[in-house]
Design a protein around this motif. Structure first.
Motif, mmCIF file in Angstrom:
data_model
loop_
_atom_site.group_PDB
_atom_site.id
_atom_site.type_symbol
_atom_site.label_atom_id
_atom_site.label_comp_id
_atom_site.label_asym_id
_atom_site.label_seq_id
_atom_site.Cartn_x
_atom_site.Cartn_y
_atom_site.Cartn_z
ATOM 1 N N ILE A 155 -3.062 -6.373 6.229
ATOM 2 C CA ILE A 155 -3.058 -6.619 4.782
ATOM 3 C C ILE A 155 -3.282 -5.289 4.058
ATOM 4 C CG2 ILE A 155 -4.324 -7.786 2.895
ATOM 5 C CD1 ILE A 155 -2.870 -9.771 4.681
ATOM 6 N N LEU A 156 -4.233 -4.503 4.592
ATOM 7 C CA LEU A 156 -4.629 -3.253 3.915
ATOM 8 C C LEU A 156 -3.510 -2.214 3.859
ATOM 9 C CD1 LEU A 156 -8.196 -2.787 5.420
ATOM 10 C CD2 LEU A 156 -7.690 -2.805 2.983
ATOM 11 N N VAL A 157 -2.857 -1.968 4.994
ATOM 12 C CA VAL A 157 -1.919 -0.836 5.066
ATOM 13 C C VAL A 157 -0.770 -0.947 4.056
ATOM 14 C CG1 VAL A 157 -0.324 0.451 6.542
ATOM 15 C CG2 VAL A 157 -2.549 -0.242 7.422
ATOM 16 N N PRO A 158 -0.026 -2.065 4.043
ATOM 17 C CA PRO A 158 1.087 -2.119 3.067
ATOM 18 C C PRO A 158 0.608 -2.096 1.621
ATOM 19 C CG PRO A 158 0.858 -4.226 4.205
ATOM 20 C CD PRO A 158 -0.041 -3.263 4.896
ATOM 21 N N LEU A 159 -0.517 -2.761 1.342
ATOM 22 C CA LEU A 159 -0.992 -2.806 -0.049
ATOM 23 C C LEU A 159 -1.555 -1.452 -0.501
ATOM 24 C CD1 LEU A 159 -2.629 -6.358 -0.242
ATOM 25 C CD2 LEU A 159 -0.476 -5.613 -1.249
ATOM 26 N N LEU A 160 -2.298 -0.785 0.384
ATOM 27 C CA LEU A 160 -2.847 0.531 0.015
ATOM 28 C C LEU A 160 -1.723 1.549 -0.195
ATOM 29 C CD1 LEU A 160 -6.008 1.003 2.312
ATOM 30 C CD2 LEU A 160 -5.988 0.749 -0.167
ATOM 31 N N SER A 161 -0.667 1.451 0.626
ATOM 32 C CA SER A 161 0.404 2.450 0.491
ATOM 33 C C SER A 161 1.375 2.088 -0.635
ATOM 34 C CB SER A 161 1.143 2.639 1.818
ATOM 35 O OG SER A 161 1.729 1.438 2.229
ATOM 36 N N LYS A 162 1.786 0.827 -0.704
ATOM 37 C CA LYS A 162 2.828 0.477 -1.681
ATOM 38 C C LYS A 162 2.282 0.096 -3.061
ATOM 39 C CE LYS A 162 6.449 -0.428 1.563
ATOM 40 N NZ LYS A 162 7.212 -1.374 2.328
ATOM 41 N N TRP A 163 1.121 -0.532 -3.093
ATOM 42 C CA TRP A 163 0.588 -1.007 -4.377
ATOM 43 C C TRP A 163 -0.409 -0.002 -4.978
ATOM 44 C CZ3 TRP A 163 -3.599 -5.048 -5.657
ATOM 45 C CH2 TRP A 163 -3.412 -5.520 -6.971
ATOM 46 N N ALA A 164 -1.333 0.487 -4.124
ATOM 47 C CA ALA A 164 -2.339 1.430 -4.644
ATOM 48 C C ALA A 164 -1.828 2.871 -4.644
ATOM 49 C CB ALA A 164 -3.620 1.315 -3.830
ATOM 50 N N GLY A 165 -0.721 3.119 -3.943
ATOM 51 C CA GLY A 165 -0.076 4.430 -4.008
ATOM 52 C C GLY A 165 -0.620 5.494 -3.066
ATOM 53 N N LEU A 166 -1.340 5.078 -2.006
ATOM 54 C CA LEU A 166 -1.821 6.073 -1.044
ATOM 55 C C LEU A 166 -0.671 6.538 -0.156
ATOM 56 C CD1 LEU A 166 -4.742 5.225 -1.841
ATOM 57 C CD2 LEU A 166 -5.283 5.126 0.575
ATOM 58 N N ASP A 167 -0.776 7.780 0.287
ATOM 59 C CA ASP A 167 0.158 8.307 1.274
ATOM 60 C C ASP A 167 0.075 7.406 2.526
ATOM 61 O OD1 ASP A 167 1.511 10.539 2.863
ATOM 62 O OD2 ASP A 167 -0.437 10.385 3.857
ATOM 63 N N TYR A 168 1.204 7.172 3.238
ATOM 64 C CA TYR A 168 1.234 6.178 4.315
ATOM 65 C C TYR A 168 0.199 6.452 5.416
ATOM 66 C CZ TYR A 168 2.971 2.869 7.753
ATOM 67 O OH TYR A 168 3.071 1.844 8.661
ATOM 68 N N LYS A 169 0.123 7.714 5.874
ATOM 69 C CA LYS A 169 -0.832 8.027 6.955
ATOM 70 C C LYS A 169 -2.273 7.880 6.463
ATOM 71 C CE LYS A 169 1.637 9.755 10.633
ATOM 72 N NZ LYS A 169 1.517 10.252 11.981
ATOM 73 N N SER A 170 -2.499 8.209 5.194
ATOM 74 C CA SER A 170 -3.834 8.036 4.614
ATOM 75 C C SER A 170 -4.178 6.543 4.513
ATOM 76 C CB SER A 170 -3.876 8.698 3.236
ATOM 77 O OG SER A 170 -5.098 8.452 2.623
ATOM 78 N N ALA A 171 -3.163 5.720 4.182
ATOM 79 C CA ALA A 171 -3.383 4.261 4.110
ATOM 80 C C ALA A 171 -3.756 3.709 5.487
ATOM 81 C CB ALA A 171 -2.129 3.564 3.580
ATOM 82 N N LEU A 172 -3.091 4.202 6.537
ATOM 83 C CA LEU A 172 -3.398 3.743 7.900
ATOM 84 C C LEU A 172 -4.837 4.114 8.282
ATOM 85 C CD1 LEU A 172 -0.095 4.783 9.748
ATOM 86 C CD2 LEU A 172 -0.895 2.455 9.461
ATOM 87 N N ALA A 173 -5.204 5.389 8.039
ATOM 88 C CA ALA A 173 -6.545 5.855 8.400
ATOM 89 C C ALA A 173 -7.619 5.167 7.553
ATOM 90 C CB ALA A 173 -6.620 7.372 8.231
ATOM 91 N N THR A 174 -7.351 5.000 6.252
ATOM 92 C CA THR A 174 -8.327 4.349 5.366
ATOM 93 C C THR A 174 -8.521 2.888 5.771
ATOM 94 O OG1 THR A 174 -7.654 5.834 3.584
ATOM 95 C CG2 THR A 174 -8.929 3.899 2.941
ATOM 96 N N SER A 175 -7.439 2.246 6.223
ATOM 97 C CA SER A 175 -7.567 0.836 6.630
ATOM 98 C C SER A 175 -8.489 0.713 7.841
ATOM 99 C CB SER A 175 -6.192 0.219 6.910
ATOM 100 O OG SER A 175 -5.795 0.440 8.226
ATOM 101 N N VAL A 176 -8.409 1.670 8.773
ATOM 102 C CA VAL A 176 -9.308 1.649 9.937
ATOM 103 C C VAL A 176 -10.760 1.781 9.458
ATOM 104 C CG1 VAL A 176 -9.929 2.781 12.113
ATOM 105 C CG2 VAL A 176 -7.534 2.639 11.441
ATOM 106 N N ALA A 177 -10.970 2.691 8.487
ATOM 107 C CA ALA A 177 -12.326 2.918 7.955
ATOM 108 C C ALA A 177 -12.868 1.681 7.237
ATOM 109 C CB ALA A 177 -12.307 4.112 7.001
#
Lengths: 135, 117
Positions: free
Chosen positions: B28-50
């Protein structure tokens, strides 16, 4: 004469199972470290292949994720890939909603939970398979 | 909608999924953080783990106090995950996750169908 053979087979299965679990979680751990659904895949492995109930698999997966994500986070923090603002806000809201829903989840009928999880998996799988990007 | 509100909604949605299924919050986190919140894709992946780490801790505590838990049964999974997570984190910057995600998707669809049958 049959009984000892059966015991040996059982013992072999017992001794193999932790190794298979270890290898499966090592592979899914890499995916978890990348944030692409290792935990989800491990639940599929535990329920569809190892025959665990969803409830047991859920508990194991939650424990599995603690060392797995901690190990991956070491590198992510070092590489400065974590957005601190997003982490703090999403983390706090995630903790609160998880506390409520995980308590609620124990009251959901296991068959209903299985169907819900099945639909969720198919949705996630199709979405990930069809995704068009270069990452 | 501003960035903090988007992050709050995304975090809450991931917590709901994690709390109910014990997994899937990252999906849920990765697509929403990257596409909706505008995070860079790799940052969205790492932030989702955190984000999922403290969320999983809270879900795990509720689970353990509600059900009880045989920690020994989770040891092989935790050790494998520890090593896998370490390897995943180390090679993260160097890999393309595109094909891994396709293979992952097929396994997940298989698991989904098996749950419904």
């Amino acid at each position: 004469m049959d009984a000892p053979d059966i015991c040996i087979i059982r013992d072999l299965r017992r001794s193999e199972k932790p190794i298979i679990s270890f290898i499966a979680s090592l592979i899914t751990g890499i995916l978890s470290g990348w944030g692409i659904g290792g935990g989800t895949l491990l639940i599929v492995f535990m329920t569809a292949i190892q025959g665990l109930s969803h409830s047991d698999a859920r508990g194991v997966n939650l424990i599995y994720f603690l060392p797995t994500s901690s190990a991956a986070l070491y590198s992510h923090i070092k590489n400065r890939l974590i957005d601190k603002k997003a982490f703090i806000i999403a983390g706090i809201c995630g903790i609160l909603s998880a506390l409520i829903t995980s308590a609620f989840s124990s009251h959901i009928n296991s068959k209903v939970l299985k169907v819900m999880f099945g639909i969720f998996l198919i949705y996630i799988g199709v979405r990930e398979f069809l995704r068009k990007d270069n990452n | 909608m501003n960035f903090p509100i988007k992050c709050a909604i995304i975090g809450a949605a991931a917590g709901i999924v994690n709390g109910i299924f014990g997994a899937g919050g990252g999906m849920i986190l990765v697509p929403l953080l990257s596409k909706w919140a505008g995070l860079d894709y790799k940052s969205a992946l790492a932030t989702s783990v955190a984000v999922i780490l403290p969320v999983s801790v809270s879900s795990a505590l509720v689970y353990i106090f509600g059900h009880g838990f045989d920690f020994l049964s989770a040891v092989p999974y935790a050790l494998g995950g520890l090593l896998g997570g370490f390897i995943g984190g180390r090679v993260f910057k160097k890999v393309s996750v595109k094909w891994m995600r396709r293979i992952f998707a097929l396994f997940v669809i298989y698991g989904g169908v098996k749950n419904l049958l």
